[in-house]
Write an enzyme that holds these catalytic residues in place. Structure first.
Site, short mmCIF file in Angstrom:
data_model
loop_
_atom_site.label_atom_id
_atom_site.label_comp_id
_atom_site.label_asym_id
_atom_site.label_seq_id
_atom_site.Cartn_x
_atom_site.Cartn_y
_atom_site.Cartn_z
CE1 TYR A 1 42.31 93.24 95.06
CE2 TYR A 1 44.16 93.85 93.83
CZ TYR A 1 43.60 93.06 94.46
OH TYR A 1 44.80 92.25 95.08
CG HIS A 12 37.62 99.13 98.21
ND1 HIS A 12 37.20 99.58 98.77
CD2 HIS A 12 38.99 98.67 98.51
CE1 HIS A 12 38.10 99.81 99.73
NE2 HIS A 12 39.30 99.01 99.96
CE1 TYR A 65 46.91 95.50 95.05
CE2 TYR A 65 49.37 95.95 96.02
CZ TYR A 65 47.89 94.97 95.17
OH TYR A 65 48.85 93.86 93.92
CG ASN A 111 47.36 99.37 102.54
OD1 ASN A 111 47.51 99.11 101.54
ND2 ASN A 111 47.46 97.93 103.24
CG ASP A 153 34.75 102.30 98.22
OD1 ASP A 153 35.65 102.51 98.18
OD2 ASP A 153 34.62 101.26 99.19
CG ASN A 186 42.78 100.19 105.36
OD1 ASN A 186 42.10 100.51 106.78
ND2 ASN A 186 42.37 98.47 105.48
#
Length: 198
Positions: free
Chosen positions: A28, A33, A77, A79, A104, A125
């Site tokens: 990632y 993001h 993560y 969320n 973002d 989230n």
């Protein structure tokens, strides 16, 4: 030294907590993001701060313009970002106006910045999780535009933000400018940062 935009006496030993949102893991790292994480990495690099594991994340402490600032990258993560932010906020006894969340923003054109206090969650989230854990939406935000899929690109926004910046999008320039904005907010306050960067 109190920040010019904070009122009253501080119970905390920290002036500002800067949270860079994103997902952990190498796969990632270059996603749109994750631009918030890129910004706190850049701030740590500029000021020679080193990371250590704390609050379900990575934490770095530094001095900016005479202020004590902590950088936080949640290792949950996106969320679940609120868990790390709440743990840090409780440890440092921070009010919401001493927490700056860098994230973002798919509703903004690429590279557009907006510093603000409070506001909606816009389906993000990470912001939703932080608001739930802090029990308020009145924390500071630095919104960084990552744009939307171009015409003819069938990807939904969620897939687009989880893809990498392309070489022509000059990710490094966006990250540098956002880091400049964070430094300005810390040194001169929210309104000055808004005037210069919004």
């Amino acid at each position: 030294m109190r920040l010019p935009w904070r009122r009253g006496e501080r119970a905390s030993s920290l002036d500002l907590l800067v949270v860079g949102l994103g997902n952990p893991g190498r796969e990632y790292a270059d996603n749109r993001h994750n631009v918030g994480r890129m910004v706190v990495d850049e701030l740590a690099r500029r000021h020679g701060a080193s990371w250590r594991s704390k609050f379900s994340g990575h934490l770095a402490e530094l001095r900016l313009d005479g202020h004590r600032v902590a950088l936080l990258k949640p290792e949950t993560y996106m969320n679940e970002s609120g868990r790390a932010v709440n743990a840090a906020a409780r440890f440092y006894k921070l009010e919401p106006d001493a927490i700056l969340v860098v994230h973002d923003e798919g509703d903004f054109e690429l590279g557009r910045l907006q510093a603000r206090k409070g506001g909606g969650l816009a389906g993000h989230n990470g912001l939703r999780s932080i608001a739930q854990h802090l029990k308020t939406q009145d924390f500071l935000r630095m919104r960084i535009g990552v744009g939307r899929p171009e015409r003819g690109d069938p990807r939904p926004l969620a897939d687009y933000v989880l893809s990498d910046f392309t070489p022509d999008q000059d990710r490094d320039a966006i990250v540098q400018r956002a880091a400049d904005a964070v430094e300005t907010l810390d040194a001169e306050g929210l309104e000055r940062a808004q005037t210069r960067f919004n």
